[in-house]
Scaffold this active site. Structure first.
Site, mmCIF file in Angstrom:
data_model
loop_
_atom_site.group_PDB
_atom_site.id
_atom_site.type_symbol
_atom_site.label_atom_id
_atom_site.label_comp_id
_atom_site.label_asym_id
_atom_site.label_seq_id
_atom_site.Cartn_x
_atom_site.Cartn_y
_atom_site.Cartn_z
ATOM 1 N N GLU A 109 12.821 -23.967 41.268
ATOM 2 C CA GLU A 109 12.055 -22.782 41.652
ATOM 3 C C GLU A 109 10.864 -23.209 42.486
ATOM 4 O O GLU A 109 10.762 -24.373 42.877
ATOM 5 C CB GLU A 109 11.630 -21.988 40.404
ATOM 6 C CG GLU A 109 10.746 -22.751 39.436
ATOM 7 C CD GLU A 109 10.180 -21.861 38.327
ATOM 8 O OE1 GLU A 109 9.805 -20.716 38.608
ATOM 9 O OE2 GLU A 109 10.114 -22.348 37.191
ATOM 10 N N ARG B 74 7.777 -13.968 25.629
ATOM 11 C CA ARG B 74 7.677 -15.217 26.380
ATOM 12 C C ARG B 74 6.407 -15.973 25.990
ATOM 13 O O ARG B 74 6.411 -17.199 25.878
ATOM 14 C CB ARG B 74 7.697 -14.915 27.889
ATOM 15 C CG ARG B 74 7.795 -16.161 28.741
ATOM 16 C CD ARG B 74 8.089 -15.820 30.188
ATOM 17 N NE ARG B 74 6.969 -15.140 30.820
ATOM 18 C CZ ARG B 74 7.010 -14.615 32.049
ATOM 19 N NH1 ARG B 74 8.135 -14.679 32.760
ATOM 20 N NH2 ARG B 74 5.964 -14.019 32.580
ATOM 21 N N LYS C 82 4.982 -20.772 30.103
ATOM 22 C CA LYS C 82 3.898 -20.450 31.030
ATOM 23 C C LYS C 82 2.622 -21.112 30.524
ATOM 24 O O LYS C 82 1.839 -20.520 29.796
ATOM 25 C CB LYS C 82 3.750 -18.932 31.133
ATOM 26 C CG LYS C 82 3.682 -18.455 32.565
ATOM 27 C CD LYS C 82 3.759 -16.961 32.695
ATOM 28 C CE LYS C 82 3.235 -16.510 34.030
ATOM 29 N NZ LYS C 82 4.046 -16.907 35.191
HETATM 30 C C1 LIG Z 1 5.094 -16.486 36.022
HETATM 31 C C2 LIG Z 1 6.052 -17.354 36.733
HETATM 32 C C3 LIG Z 1 7.168 -16.839 37.403
HETATM 33 C C4 LIG Z 1 7.406 -15.361 37.580
HETATM 34 O O1 LIG Z 1 7.638 -14.690 36.365
HETATM 35 P P1 LIG Z 1 7.509 -13.118 36.279
HETATM 36 O O2 LIG Z 1 7.682 -12.831 34.829
HETATM 37 O O3 LIG Z 1 8.577 -12.523 37.106
HETATM 38 O O4 LIG Z 1 6.153 -12.775 36.786
HETATM 39 C C5 LIG Z 1 8.067 -17.724 37.977
HETATM 40 N N1 LIG Z 1 7.875 -19.058 37.915
HETATM 41 C C6 LIG Z 1 6.796 -19.589 37.302
HETATM 42 C C7 LIG Z 1 6.646 -21.059 37.265
HETATM 43 C C8 LIG Z 1 5.862 -18.749 36.692
HETATM 44 O O5 LIG Z 1 4.801 -19.297 36.063
#
Ligand SMILES: *Cc1c(COP(=O)(O)O)cnc(C)c1O
Length: 341
Positions: free
Chosen positions: A220, A82, A184
């Site tokens: 989300e 990722r 991210k």
């Molecule tokens: C990091 C993150 C998540 C959660 O991802 P995980 O890999 O399960 O920790 C969900 N939404 C956003 C916007 C994030 O930055």
């Protein structure tokens, strides 16, 4: 190895500086070998790309102690891939995925004294990140980058049990349809701060963001993906190109299908249909699943039948199964648990 004398069960989610971190620099088109270093501070030129145009990305995962005393982490290969996706989207050189996992292992080993003991509920949070480091004043990608990983021990996410949250439907947008919501990047968080501070002032724990194009579909929250449980006990999770692909959510989908025999749908979820679900949860590394009890849409309350006292039964089953796998109580799918020590 002597553990640090920390009050593990009462740690919060804050930064505690440890002795060791990993650093690798990218110059002249190549990553150097990298090393464990002791200096927690970074000195950069005032015009570094990260300061001017926010060319920075990050990851988050945890190391913890299993019941049989091993230090492990959960699916670090998915964080590696990722982060490589995030790098490509921001025109940064990806840190090689195998080296990413290797660096996570190194830095956790070096900080083994900070990995909380089994049963404390605390974990060692691992933060890999990367930034453009050389001076950039015309808008373009940097030529030089720094990749780092630090760790910090963090307390149990829920002290005294997971109480269902009240969240609000936000009028702000998190991610444009063809933007950067799926990576991210710090920039996604910088622009969400205003919305979360407002939501907190109004008494809400989180924002539910909708798709900006039609404002009819659930995306989300600022840092966690949604899961919903139908009245028939199926799992539904929103599908969209602008949602961050949560590793926790992807793992829960697998657990639902293969461990619990649940019906799983990954599809567009309309705000209109949320009132018909039985349970709702937010999933991410930090809490695994935080139950949602109430969603407020401009004064109109959507109360999930699971209520405001505890996690709904299906959410609880998912939570117990995934954390059971993580803690070594249940057999994990091949490759999910990386043993470090
Ligand atoms: C990091 C993150 C998540 C959660 O991802 P995980 O890999 O399960 O920790 C969900 N939404 C956003 C916007 C994030 O930055």
């Amino acid at each position: 190895m002597e553990k640090k004398q920390l009050d593990w069960s009462n740690l919060g989610f804050g930064y505690i500086q440890t002795e060791a971190r990993f650093v690798s620099n990218y110059r002249d088109g190549a990553w150097d070998d990298g090393a464990i270093v002791t200096d927690a501070n970074i000195t950069l030129n005032e015009c570094a790309g990260v300061f001017q145009y926010a060319q920075t990305i990050f990851e988050g995962l945890k190391a913890y102690t299993t019941e049989d005393g091993h230090i492990v982490c959960f699916r670090p290969d998915l964080n590696a891939s990722r982060m490589a996706d995030s790098a490509r989207r921001l025109e940064m050189p990806a840190f090689p995925e195998e080296r990413f996992v290797d660096a996570v292992v190194q830095v956790v080993k070096e900080n083994a004294a900070y990995v909380p003991p089994f049963g404390s509920g605390a974990t060692l949070y691992i933060r890999p990140y990367m930034m453009g480091t050389n001076p950039v004043i015309g808008v373009k990608p940097a030529d030089e980058y720094m990749f780092r990983i630090f760790v910090t021990p963090v307390g149990p996410y829920f002290k005294g049990g997971a109480k269902p949250l009240t969240i609000k439907v936000s009028d702000f947008d998190r991610a444009a349809p063809n933007g950067t919501g799926h990576i991210k990047a710090g920039l996604n968080y910088a622009m969400s701060l205003h919305a979360i501070v407002r939501a907190h002032e109004e008494g809400y724990a989180e924002n539910m963001y909708l798709d900006p194009q039609t404002r009819t579909k659930v995306e989300e929250t600022g840092g966690a993906n949604f899961i919903f449980i139908t009245k028939d006990g199926g799992l539904v999770t929103p599908k969209s190109n602008s949602i961050l692909p949560s590793i926790t959510r992807r793992s829960l989908v697998y657990v639902a299908k293969h461990y619990l025999g649940m019906e799983v749908e990954e599809r567009e979820v309309y705000l209109d249909e949320v009132k018909d679900f039985a349970e709702c949860g937010l999933c991410g590394t930090a809490a695994v699943i935080s139950p949602v009890g109430k969603i407020v849409d401009h004064g109109e309350e959507i109360c999930l039948p699971s209520g405001m006292d505890e996690m709904g039964p299906a959410t609880k089953k998912l939570y117990d199964t995934l954390t059971g796998i993580q803690m070594g109580k249940l057999e994990a799918p091949e490759g999910w648990i990386r043993t470090i020590l």
